[in-house]
Scaffold this motif. Structure first.
Motif, PDB file in Angstrom:
ATOM      1  N   ASP A   1       0.847  -1.206   0.000  1.00 31.15           N
ATOM      2  CA  ASP A   1       0.000   0.000   0.000  1.00 31.15           C
ATOM      3  C   ASP A   1       0.875   1.247   0.000  1.00 31.15           C
ATOM      4  O   ASP A   1       0.630   2.211  -0.725  1.00 31.15           O
ATOM      5  CB  ASP A   1      -0.904   0.015   1.241  1.00 31.15           C
ATOM      6  CG  ASP A   1      -2.148  -0.830   1.035  1.00 31.15           C
ATOM      7  OD1 ASP A   1      -2.503  -1.062  -0.138  1.00 31.15           O
ATOM      8  OD2 ASP A   1      -2.754  -1.253   2.033  1.00 31.15           O
ATOM      9  N   MET A   2       1.914   1.182   0.867  1.00 28.77           N
ATOM     10  CA  MET A   2       2.814   2.325   1.002  1.00 28.77           C
ATOM     11  C   MET A   2       3.546   2.597  -0.315  1.00 28.77           C
ATOM     12  O   MET A   2       3.623   3.735  -0.771  1.00 28.77           O
ATOM     13  CB  MET A   2       3.815   1.984   2.091  1.00 28.77           C
ATOM     14  CG  MET A   2       4.723   3.091   2.483  1.00 28.77           C
ATOM     15  SD  MET A   2       5.942   2.366   3.578  1.00 28.77           S
ATOM     16  CE  MET A   2       6.929   1.479   2.400  1.00 28.77           C
ATOM     17  N   ALA A   3       4.035   1.522  -0.932  1.00 22.21           N
ATOM     18  CA  ALA A   3       4.753   1.686  -2.200  1.00 22.21           C
ATOM     19  C   ALA A   3       3.813   2.241  -3.260  1.00 22.21           C
ATOM     20  O   ALA A   3       4.188   3.109  -4.059  1.00 22.21           O
ATOM     21  CB  ALA A   3       5.341   0.353  -2.642  1.00 22.21           C
ATOM     22  N   ALA A   4       2.557   1.774  -3.233  1.00 16.76           N
ATOM     23  CA  ALA A   4       1.588   2.247  -4.225  1.00 16.76           C
ATOM     24  C   ALA A   4       1.310   3.728  -4.030  1.00 16.76           C
ATOM     25  O   ALA A   4       1.185   4.491  -4.994  1.00 16.76           O
ATOM     26  CB  ALA A   4       0.301   1.440  -4.105  1.00 16.76           C
ATOM     27  N   LYS A   5       1.233   4.131  -2.758  1.00 14.15           N
ATOM     28  CA  LYS A   5       0.969   5.533  -2.446  1.00 14.15           C
ATOM     29  C   LYS A   5       2.122   6.417  -2.944  1.00 14.15           C
ATOM     30  O   LYS A   5       1.906   7.455  -3.571  1.00 14.15           O
ATOM     31  CB  LYS A   5       0.814   5.664  -0.926  1.00 14.15           C
ATOM     32  CG  LYS A   5       0.130   6.920  -0.500  1.00 14.15           C
ATOM     33  CD  LYS A   5      -0.140   6.897   1.007  1.00 14.15           C
ATOM     34  CE  LYS A   5      -0.068   8.307   1.528  1.00 14.15           C
ATOM     35  NZ  LYS A   5       0.508   8.400   2.848  1.00 14.15           N
ATOM     36  N   LEU A   6       3.355   5.967  -2.680  1.00 18.16           N
ATOM     37  CA  LEU A   6       4.517   6.727  -3.135  1.00 18.16           C
ATOM     38  C   LEU A   6       4.529   6.805  -4.645  1.00 18.16           C
ATOM     39  O   LEU A   6       4.905   7.812  -5.247  1.00 18.16           O
ATOM     40  CB  LEU A   6       5.803   6.052  -2.665  1.00 18.16           C
ATOM     41  CG  LEU A   6       6.101   6.179  -1.187  1.00 18.16           C
ATOM     42  CD1 LEU A   6       7.173   5.192  -0.787  1.00 18.16           C
ATOM     43  CD2 LEU A   6       6.550   7.592  -0.880  1.00 18.16           C
ATOM     44  N   ASN A   7       4.121   5.713  -5.263  1.00 22.21           N
ATOM     45  CA  ASN A   7       4.111   5.635  -6.714  1.00 22.21           C
ATOM     46  C   ASN A   7       3.076   6.586  -7.299  1.00 22.21           C
ATOM     47  O   ASN A   7       3.361   7.346  -8.222  1.00 22.21           O
ATOM     48  CB  ASN A   7       3.827   4.188  -7.111  1.00 22.21           C
ATOM     49  CG  ASN A   7       3.641   4.025  -8.590  1.00 22.21           C
ATOM     50  OD1 ASN A   7       2.537   3.804  -9.059  1.00 22.21           O
ATOM     51  ND2 ASN A   7       4.734   4.153  -9.329  1.00 22.21           N
ATOM     52  N   ARG A   8       1.864   6.583  -6.719  1.00 20.93           N
ATOM     53  CA  ARG A   8       0.776   7.394  -7.307  1.00 20.93           C
ATOM     54  C   ARG A   8       0.920   8.856  -6.936  1.00 20.93           C
ATOM     55  O   ARG A   8       0.713   9.724  -7.763  1.00 20.93           O
ATOM     56  CB  ARG A   8      -0.576   6.863  -6.810  1.00 20.93           C
ATOM     57  CG  ARG A   8      -0.706   5.413  -7.213  1.00 20.93           C
ATOM     58  CD  ARG A   8      -2.023   4.907  -7.585  1.00 20.93           C
ATOM     59  NE  ARG A   8      -1.786   3.559  -8.131  1.00 20.93           N
ATOM     60  CZ  ARG A   8      -2.075   2.448  -7.472  1.00 20.93           C
ATOM     61  NH1 ARG A   8      -2.653   2.509  -6.291  1.00 20.93           N
ATOM     62  NH2 ARG A   8      -1.808   1.277  -8.005  1.00 20.93           N
ATOM     63  N   GLU A   9       1.267   9.118  -5.649  1.00 23.83           N
ATOM     64  CA  GLU A   9       1.260  10.511  -5.197  1.00 23.83           C
ATOM     65  C   GLU A   9       2.565  11.240  -5.508  1.00 23.83           C
ATOM     66  O   GLU A   9       2.573  12.411  -5.818  1.00 23.83           O
ATOM     67  CB  GLU A   9       0.949  10.579  -3.698  1.00 23.83           C
ATOM     68  CG  GLU A   9      -0.496  10.177  -3.418  1.00 23.83           C
ATOM     69  CD  GLU A   9      -0.806  10.085  -1.943  1.00 23.83           C
ATOM     70  OE1 GLU A   9       0.012  10.546  -1.128  1.00 23.83           O
ATOM     71  OE2 GLU A   9      -1.876   9.530  -1.616  1.00 23.83           O
ATOM     72  N   ASN A  10       3.695  10.541  -5.379  1.00 19.04           N
ATOM     73  CA  ASN A  10       4.977  11.216  -5.590  1.00 19.04           C
ATOM     74  C   ASN A  10       5.596  10.877  -6.940  1.00 19.04           C
ATOM     75  O   ASN A  10       6.673  11.351  -7.261  1.00 19.04           O
ATOM     76  CB  ASN A  10       5.977  10.843  -4.501  1.00 19.04           C
ATOM     77  CG  ASN A  10       5.463  11.146  -3.107  1.00 19.04           C
ATOM     78  OD1 ASN A  10       4.315  11.523  -2.939  1.00 19.04           O
ATOM     79  ND2 ASN A  10       6.303  10.987  -2.123  1.00 19.04           N
ATOM     80  N   GLY A  11       4.939   9.986  -7.670  1.00 18.22           N
ATOM     81  CA  GLY A  11       5.481   9.611  -8.970  1.00 18.22           C
ATOM     82  C   GLY A  11       6.772   8.820  -8.893  1.00 18.22           C
ATOM     83  O   GLY A  11       7.561   8.796  -9.839  1.00 18.22           O
ATOM     84  N   MET A  12       7.002   8.157  -7.738  1.00 19.31           N
ATOM     85  CA  MET A  12       8.226   7.376  -7.599  1.00 19.31           C
ATOM     86  C   MET A  12       8.132   6.123  -8.475  1.00 19.31           C
ATOM     87  O   MET A  12       7.083   5.479  -8.531  1.00 19.31           O
ATOM     88  CB  MET A  12       8.378   6.975  -6.127  1.00 19.31           C
ATOM     89  CG  MET A  12       9.760   6.527  -5.734  1.00 19.31           C
ATOM     90  SD  MET A  12       9.836   6.126  -3.970  1.00 19.31           S
ATOM     91  CE  MET A  12      10.125   7.713  -3.230  1.00 19.31           C
ATOM     92  N   THR A  13       9.217   5.836  -9.161  1.00 20.55           N
ATOM     93  CA  THR A  13       9.254   4.614  -9.956  1.00 20.55           C
ATOM     94  C   THR A  13       9.533   3.450  -9.003  1.00 20.55           C
ATOM     95  O   THR A  13      10.466   3.516  -8.203  1.00 20.55           O
ATOM     96  CB  THR A  13      10.382   4.692 -10.997  1.00 20.55           C
ATOM     97  OG1 THR A  13      10.225   5.897 -11.722  1.00 20.55           O
ATOM     98  CG2 THR A  13      10.349   3.504 -11.929  1.00 20.55           C
ATOM     99  N   VAL A  14       8.695   2.424  -9.046  1.00 23.11           N
ATOM    100  CA  VAL A  14       8.848   1.318  -8.093  1.00 23.11           C
ATOM    101  C   VAL A  14       9.112   0.028  -8.855  1.00 23.11           C
ATOM    102  O   VAL A  14       8.434  -0.289  -9.826  1.00 23.11           O
ATOM    103  CB  VAL A  14       7.588   1.173  -7.208  1.00 23.11           C
ATOM    104  CG1 VAL A  14       7.738  -0.005  -6.255  1.00 23.11           C
ATOM    105  CG2 VAL A  14       7.326   2.452  -6.435  1.00 23.11           C
ATOM    106  N   LEU A  15      10.147  -0.681  -8.378  1.00 21.34           N
ATOM    107  CA  LEU A  15      10.504  -1.961  -8.986  1.00 21.34           C
ATOM    108  C   LEU A  15      10.479  -2.978  -7.850  1.00 21.34           C
ATOM    109  O   LEU A  15      11.253  -2.862  -6.909  1.00 21.34           O
ATOM    110  CB  LEU A  15      11.915  -1.831  -9.560  1.00 21.34           C
ATOM    111  CG  LEU A  15      12.373  -2.815 -10.608  1.00 21.34           C
ATOM    112  CD1 LEU A  15      11.564  -2.637 -11.863  1.00 21.34           C
ATOM    113  CD2 LEU A  15      13.851  -2.602 -10.896  1.00 21.34           C
ATOM    114  N   VAL A  16       9.554  -3.929  -7.917  1.00 23.11           N
ATOM    115  CA  VAL A  16       9.422  -4.882  -6.817  1.00 23.11           C
ATOM    116  C   VAL A  16       9.731  -6.283  -7.304  1.00 23.11           C
ATOM    117  O   VAL A  16       9.209  -6.728  -8.328  1.00 23.11           O
ATOM    118  CB  VAL A  16       7.996  -4.867  -6.226  1.00 23.11           C
ATOM    119  CG1 VAL A  16       7.932  -5.764  -4.995  1.00 23.11           C
ATOM    120  CG2 VAL A  16       7.586  -3.476  -5.862  1.00 23.11           C
ATOM    121  N   ILE A  17      10.583  -6.971  -6.567  1.00 19.58           N
ATOM    122  CA  ILE A  17      10.868  -8.373  -6.854  1.00 19.58           C
ATOM    123  C   ILE A  17      10.067  -9.166  -5.844  1.00 19.58           C
ATOM    124  O   ILE A  17      10.248  -8.991  -4.639  1.00 19.58           O
ATOM    125  CB  ILE A  17      12.379  -8.630  -6.717  1.00 19.58           C
ATOM    126  CG1 ILE A  17      13.134  -7.812  -7.758  1.00 19.58           C
ATOM    127  CG2 ILE A  17      12.675 -10.117  -6.853  1.00 19.58           C
ATOM    128  CD1 ILE A  17      14.607  -7.688  -7.483  1.00 19.58           C
TER     129      ILE A  17
END
Lengths: 297, 286
Positions: B186-202
Motif C-alpha cells: 500500500d505504502m509503495a503504491a501511495k509513493l508511486n501514485r502521489e509522488n510519482g516514484m518509480t517502483v521496482l518490486v521483486i
C-alpha cells in the motif's frame, strides 16, 4: 529477547547530571584517571580516586549495575593480592613479616599489591560510570567532533552493535547442532559452531556493506549528524578543572618518586598473613565455583 | 512518452567464478512513475537485475558485464554506488543484515547524514518517514530489538528518507505477516501514485502484484520471458505453470472453469472482478 541485556556493561538510561555531562568531558576524566593512577604509588590518592568514582554512581543512579560490573574485581583483586604478598613485583630487598608453610609473607608485597589493585579499581570504576551514563551514539558523535576518522568511528560503533548479534547467532547454531544430536558442553560445544558463525558473519558484512553503500556511505562532501551533542559551559569547567587536577597531581607524584609510601605505612605481620589467607581462599573459591559451574553444564 | 528512467540495452552478466550467465541479453525500458513487478523462480536473475540498476553490479560485485544500463540518463558503472544512491533506493530481503545503528532514528538518519542534509531538516524528515512506514515514535528503539516486520519497514524507511526517484525492493515482505505485506505494498503504491516514484518490486506474491503493478516482468534462466500488464501475464495460466510459477487464485479458478467450458469471459486476476464474474455465472445459471 532483549538484545541490550546481552552486554554486561551498557548504558543505563537516566536523566541525572552525570548523564548530561558532555562525552568529551567524560573522556578527559577517564584518561586523567588512568594517567594519574599509573603515575603514582600513593594508595591514599588511588583509593581516594576509587571512592570518588564510586560516589558518582548513586548520583547517576547506576549503583547496582556498577557493583555488578565491578564483580570482576573479586578474582582480579584476590589473585593479585595473594601473589603480590608472596612474590612482590618490586626490586629486592623485601621485608618478610611472617611465614606460612613454605611461603614467606612480605609486608611491602601487600603495599604494592594494593597499589596495583588501586590502579585497576580506580580506572575501572570511572570507566564503568562513564559507559553506563553515556549513550554510545553520543560518544561516537563526540569522537567524530574530535576529528576521529569517520570510518574508524563507524567500525567501533558497528563492533559494539555486532557483539550481541553474534552472541545470539552462536546460541542459535549451538541449539541447532544440539537438536541434531551433537554432544558436548562448554568450549567443546562452542568450537564446531565457529565455522557457521564466521560464514554467516561474512555474508552479513557483505550484505551490510552493499546496503550502506546504497545509502550513500562514504560519499565525498560534508556530512551532517542527526545526534546533537551540546557542550555547555559547565562541561568545559568540569573538563578543565579535572584535567588540571590530574595533570598537577601526576607531575607532583612523578617528581616525588611516584609518591610511594611503602616505607611509611607498615602493616602488622598477622594482618598481612590473614589477608593473604583470605585472598588465596577467595581466589581458589572463584576457580572451584567456575569449574563446577562449567562441568555441570 | 518521456525518456525511460531505467534502460537495459542487451545486458549479459555472469558473476565471476561461474560460467553460467545470471542475466542473458536483457533489453528493458522502464518509464518514470511505473510500478513494475518482477516475477520468477529463485535463480532466475531477478536480484541480479535489481543490483544492476544501482551499480552494485558491476562495481561492488565483480563479474563480466556486457551491454549498457542507463539510469536517469547516467551510465551505471561510471558512478560509484554511493552516487547512484541519490537516484536509486534499494531495499534488500534480509532486513536485519541492513541495520547498523543504535536506534531506529539514526538508522533512518544514516543516508541523510551521508547526503549532508542539515540537522533541522533531518529532524523533520525522520519522524515523517517513520510515520509513513507505520513506525511513528520508534526513533529511540534499537533496530535489533524490533520484530522482523518492523525491521523490514525500518529498512524501507531508511531508503525512503533519501527520497530516491527509483525504489527497488527485493522480496521486501519475506519476513512479514499478511497484514504487514499489505501495508508495505500500500505504502509503495501511495509513493508511486502521489509522488510519482518509480517502483521496482521483486516478489513471489502474485496476488499483490496483480493488484498493484502496472507491469509484470517474468524472468527465467536470466532472460525476460514475459513482459506485459498483469492482465496479459496472469491471463496466461498455462504458460506460467510451465515456468513453475503460480498465478493469482482467482485466475487459476477461472482458467479451470474456462477449460471445462463454464466460463468464456476474460480471466479475472484480482478479487473484485472475480466476485463479479462469479455473480454473473451464478446469475446466468439460475
Amino acid at each position: 529477547m532483549s538484545m541490550q541485556a546481552a552486554l554486561p556493561v551498557a548504558l543505563i538510561p537516566g536523566n541525572s547530571f552525570i548523564h548530561k555531562v558532555n562525552p568529551i568531558t567524560k573522556i578527559v576524566w577517564v584518561i586523567g584517571y588512568i594517567v594519574l593512577a599509573f603515575s603514582t604509588q600513593n594508595i591514599y590518592i588511588l583509593y581516594g580516586m576509587a571512592l570518588f568514582a564510586f560516589l558518582l554512581a548513586p548520583l547517576a543512579g547506576v549503583t547496582k549495575p556498577l557493583l555488578k560490573g565491578a564483580l570482576i574485581l573479586v578474582p582480579i583483586g584476590s589473585s593479585l593480592l595473594a601473589l603480590q604478598i608472596i612474590a612482590p613485583a618490586v626490586e629486592q630487598p623485601w621485608t618478610p613479616v611472617a611465614s606460612l608453610g613454605g611461603f614467606t609473607i612480605y609486608g611491602d608485597g601487600l603495599y604494592y599489591g594494593l597499589v596495583l589493585l588501586g590502579r585497576i579499581v580506580a580506572s575501572l570504576l570511572i570507566a564503568l560510570v562513564m559507559v553506563m551514563t553515556t549513550h554510545p551514539s553520543d560518544l561516537f558523535t563526540s569522537l567524530a567532533k574530535l576529528k576521529m576518522p569517520y570510518t574508524l568511528n563507524f567500525m567501533l560503533a558497528m563492533t559494539l552493535q555486532l557483539i550481541p548479534v553474534f552472541q545470539r547467532e552462536v546460541g542459535i547454531i549451538m541449539s541447532a547442532q544440539k537438536s541434531r544430536g551433537m554432544k558436548g558442553s562448554g568450549f567443546a560445544a562452542v568450537l564446531p559452531s565457529f565455522v557457521p558463525v564466521f560464514v554467516g558473519a561474512i555474508e552479513r558484512v557483505q550484505q551490510l556493506s552493499i546496503s550502506l553503500e546504497s545509502r550513500g556511505f562514504g560519499s565525498d562532501g560534508m556530512k551532517t549528524s542527526f545526534r546533537q551533542v551540546r557542550s555547555r559551559p559547565s562541561d568545559w569547567i568540569i573538563g578543565i578543572v579535572g584535567a588540571a587536577i590530574f595533570i598537577g597531581l601526576s607531575i607532583i607524584s612523578i617528581m616525588k618518586g611516584l609518591w610511594s609510601l611503602a616505607h611509611v605505612i607498615v602493616f602488622p605481620g598477622t594482618f598481612v598473613l590473614w589477608l593473604f589467607i583470605i585472598a588465596a581462599a577467595t581466589f581458589a573459591g572463584v576457580i572451584i565455583v567456575t569449574l563446577i559451574y562449567a562441568f555441570k553444564k | 512518452m518521456s525518456d525511460p528512467i531505467i534502460r537495459f540495452d542487451n545486458v549479459t552478466f555472469g558473476y565471476s567464478g561461474t560460467e553460467v550467465h545470471a542475466l542473458e541479453s536483457i533489453s528493458l525500458e522502464i518509464q518514470p512513475g511505473e510500478y513494475v513487478a518482477i516475477l520468477g523462480l529463485n535463480g532466475a536473475g531477478k536480484t541480479t537485475l535489481g543490483l544492476c540498476v544501482n551499480g552494485v553490479i558491476p562495481i561492488m560485485l565483480g563479474g563480466n558485464l556486457e551491454g549498457t544500463v542507463t539510469v536517469d540518463g547516467l551510465n551505471v558503472g561510471d558512478y560509484p554506488v554511493r552516487e547512484m544512491a541519490k537516484i536509486v533506493g534499494m531495499v534488500f530481503d534480509n532486513p536485519e543484515f541492513q541495520m547498523s545503528q543504535m536506534s531506529a532514528g539514526e538508522e533512518v538518519a544514516l543516508g541523510l547524514e551521508n547526503a549532508g542534509i542539515p540537522y533541522e531538516e533531518m529532524k523533520r524528515i525522520i519522524p515523517e518517514t517513520l510515520a509513513l512506514v507505520g513506525l511513528a515514535g520508534f526513533e529511540e528503539r534499537s533496530p535489533l530489538g524490533l520484530s522482523g516486520g518492523q525491521q523490514q519497514r525500518l529498512a524501507i524507511a531508511a531508503v525512503l528518507a533519501m527520497n530516491p526517484k527509483i525504489l527497488i525492493m527485493d522480496e521486501p515482505t519475506s519476513n512479514l505477516d499478511p497484514i504487514g505485506k499489505q501495508e508495505v505494498f500500500d505504502m509503495a503504491a501511495k509513493l508511486n501514485r502521489e509522488n510519482g516514484m518509480t517502483v521496482l518490486v521483486i516478489e513471489h506474491e502474485v496476488e499483490v502484484m496483480a493488484k498493484y503493478a502496472d507491469r509484470v516482468i517474468v524472468m527465467d534462466g536470466g532472460r525476460i520471458v514475459m513482459n506485459g500488464t498483469p492482465q496479459e501475464i496472469f491471463g496466461q495460466v498455462d504458460a506460467l505453470a510451465e515456468l513453475k510459477l503460480r498465478v493469482p487464485e482467482s485466475a487459476e479458478v477461472a482458467s479451470i472453469l474456462k477449460s471445462r467450458g463454464m466460463w468464456n469471459g476474460p480471466i479475472p486476476i484480482t478479487t473484485e472482478p472475480a466476485i463479479a464474474a462469479v455473480n454473473e455465472l451464478l446469475g446466468a445459471k439460475s
